[in-house]
Design an enzyme around this catalytic site. Structure first.
Site, PDB file in Angstrom:
ATOM      1  N   GLY A 169       0.816  -1.203   0.000  1.00 48.00           N
ATOM      2  CA  GLY A 169       0.000   0.000   0.000  1.00 48.00           C
ATOM      3  C   GLY A 169       0.853   1.257   0.000  1.00 48.00           C
ATOM      4  O   GLY A 169       0.357   2.361   0.207  1.00 48.00           O
TER       5      GLY A 169
ATOM      6  N   GLY B  85       4.697  -3.736  -4.502  1.00 46.09           N
ATOM      7  CA  GLY B  85       4.737  -3.886  -5.951  1.00 46.09           C
ATOM      8  C   GLY B  85       5.033  -2.524  -6.561  1.00 46.09           C
ATOM      9  O   GLY B  85       6.144  -2.206  -6.976  1.00 46.09           O
TER      10      GLY B  85
ATOM     11  N   CYS C  89     -11.260   1.308 -30.830  1.00 47.46           N
ATOM     12  CA  CYS C  89     -12.582   1.754 -31.251  1.00 47.46           C
ATOM     13  C   CYS C  89     -13.560   1.734 -30.090  1.00 47.46           C
ATOM     14  O   CYS C  89     -14.479   0.924 -30.011  1.00 47.46           O
ATOM     15  CB  CYS C  89     -13.054   0.937 -32.436  1.00 47.46           C
ATOM     16  SG  CYS C  89     -12.029   1.301 -33.868  1.00 47.46           S
TER      17      CYS C  89
HETATM   18  C1  LIG Z   1      -1.180  -6.568  -5.310  1.00 46.62           C
HETATM   19  C2  LIG Z   1      -0.718  -6.976  -3.987  1.00 46.62           C
HETATM   20  C3  LIG Z   1       0.370  -6.353  -3.403  1.00 46.62           C
HETATM   21  C4  LIG Z   1       1.114  -5.198  -4.027  1.00 46.62           C
HETATM   22  O1  LIG Z   1       0.439  -3.998  -3.889  1.00 46.62           O
HETATM   23  P1  LIG Z   1       1.115  -2.606  -4.369  1.00 46.62           P
HETATM   24  O2  LIG Z   1       0.087  -1.587  -4.137  1.00 46.62           O
HETATM   25  O3  LIG Z   1       1.477  -2.761  -5.789  1.00 46.62           O
HETATM   26  O4  LIG Z   1       2.332  -2.412  -3.560  1.00 46.62           O
HETATM   27  C5  LIG Z   1       0.793  -6.834  -2.176  1.00 46.62           C
HETATM   28  N1  LIG Z   1       0.161  -7.851  -1.566  1.00 46.62           N
HETATM   29  C6  LIG Z   1      -0.898  -8.476  -2.106  1.00 46.62           C
HETATM   30  C7  LIG Z   1      -1.533  -9.606  -1.394  1.00 46.62           C
HETATM   31  C8  LIG Z   1      -1.377  -8.066  -3.327  1.00 46.62           C
HETATM   32  O5  LIG Z   1      -2.451  -8.670  -3.848  1.00 46.62           O
END
Ligand SMILES: *Cc1c(COP(=O)(O)O)cnc(C)c1O
Length: 413
Positions: free
Chosen positions: A218, A261, A328
């Site tokens: 997050g 991520g 489109c």
């Molecule tokens: C997608 C996901 C993340 C990564 O979230 P980010 O916002 O990209 O950091 C981490 N843990 C779980 C379980 C996820 O599904």
């Protein structure tokens, strides 16, 4: 990476193309690690779904990252990229028992987020340790599409079901090695996040043999000017102190885990597309690029703002454009954007294109998915070829005979 580097990539590998800067990924990894230097055992598990090119996974592995995966295919990608099974965690939602079993058989750590599968898995495999995903019902902020902590969320086991959960664990004699939460995609308020962490600590006390506590992700990164980004240094300080206190109380040095991520890869990515048409209507100037939501869907799906610059004419006079795609259907990347004067043939650069961009790309309108290029130590390296027409048809079963036109229909009178 500067404009000249990016233009060179587009020239060499064509467009549209994704470019990732390995130096930025490394810097983000180090920044997050450094923010938590106060805890003895820290593990960052990169969330593969953000950007899953095998070379990005290899880079993460070389940095010392683990891997967070959401499908058995991502698990296999991770293994292929050289991750040791024990450094991979499988954190799926709504998948079958069979898929969890096949991940477990590959030796990776398992995270379960519902009582039904927990009971089934625990009954069959009481000796395979399992991590539990908790829903603390705390929203760390942000867009309701991507907040997963609320009461109606499909993610995690509600903290209100802890008694039921404990009964399952006791009856099956299964082993719980970790507690996990992933509250949503944006940590805006650190105190809210710390509050959710307290719920996790409270839950953790119910299990005597934990190895780790996983705080999910997050971490918010800025997409546009004025965006707040998660203050990871402040979070690191506050959570580390509290985590160390908790470990003392718990009587064991646990691992603090995260699964970032976006934080690691978003800002490292650039998406380059060429302007096909500049079209002036009565009210708007459109710049249409050779792409659309088939390649970059975040603006349309999440209303995300990706900054757009004209790298072919960076000194040109600034004017207002609506940047749209060639699909489109309405596929607007941005409206009323101030961009250096755009001519047909110019290359536009979309920022923050590292996370959830290529991985969400599709073949809609029978277009090819773009190439991917890694910018590494001052050089551009192709890491995924652009698709070809063969890729579009390779899994189609062509029933030529079934629908062969009758001879007489063929004759033109
Ligand atoms: C997608 C996901 C993340 C990564 O979230 P980010 O916002 O990209 O950091 C981490 N843990 C779980 C379980 C996820 O599904």
């Amino acid at each position: 990476m500067n404009n000249t580097d990016l233009l060179k990539v587009a020239k060499t590998y064509g467009n549209p193309v994704y470019v990732y800067d390995s130096e930025k990924i490394t810097a983000q990894f180090k920044r997050l690690t450094n923010a938590f230097k106060g805890v003895r055992k820290l593990k960052l598990n990169y969330a593969a779904k953000a950007l899953s090119n095998i070379n990005i996974l290899r880079l993460m592995n070389s940095l010392g990252s683990g891997l967070d995966t959401v499908s058995v295919q991502e698990v296999k990608l991770g293994l292929l990229a050289g991750f040791k099974p024990e450094t991979i965690i499988f954190t799926p939602n709504g998948v079958s028992l069979e898929e969890i079993e096949s991940a477990a058989s590959l030796g990776v750590r398992i995270n379960i987020d519902n009582l039904s599968i927990l009971e089934q898995f625990g009954s069959k495999h009481p000796d395979i340790p399992v991590c539990i995903r908790i829903n603390p019902h705390v929203m760390a902020g942000g867009n309701s599409n991507i907040s997963v902590g609320h009461i109606d969320s499909k993610f995690g086991i509600s903290i209100h079901q802890i008694p039921h959960l404990l009964r399952i664990v006791e009856l099956t004699q299964m082993k719980i090695n970790g507690i996990h939460m992933h509250t949503g995609s944006d940590i805006l308020d650190i105190d809210v996040f710390l509050y959710a962490s307290e719920i996790l600590f409270e839950t953790a006390k119910n299990f005597k043999n934990l190895d780790f506590i996983d705080f999910g992700s997050g971490f918010k990164v800025p997409y546009k000017e004025g965006d707040i980004e998660t203050n990871v240094e402040e979070l690191g300080k506050k959570l580390s102190t509290r985590f160390n206190e908790f470990c003392k109380e718990y009587g064991k040095e646990l691992t603090l885990a995260f699964e970032p991520g976006k934080f690691l890869v978003s800002e490292a990515g650039y998406f380059l597309a060429k302007v096909n048409v500049v079209k002036q209507t009565t009210s708007t100037v459109f710049a249409s690029v050779d792409s659309g939501f088939n390649h970059l869907i975040r603006p349309m799906l999440y209303n995300a703002t990706h900054q757009i610059t004209n790298i072919s004419n960076p000194k040109g006079r600034e004017r207002y454009y609506s940047v749209v795609g060639y699909i489109c259907e309405t596929d607007t990347f941005g409206t009323n954007r101030r961009i250096n004067e755009v001519s047909e043939g110019d290359i536009l650069c979309f920022k923050n294109a590292g996370a959830y961009c290529f991985t969400m790309a599709s073949n809609y309108n029978s277009r090819f998915r773009p190439a991917e290029v890694l910018w590494h130590q001052g050089k551009a390296i192709l890491i995924r070829e652009r698709e070809t027409f063969d890729d579009l048809i390779k899994n189609q079963v062509d029933l030529q005979d079934l629908f062969a036109p009758k001879k007489e229909q063929l004759t033109v009178k």
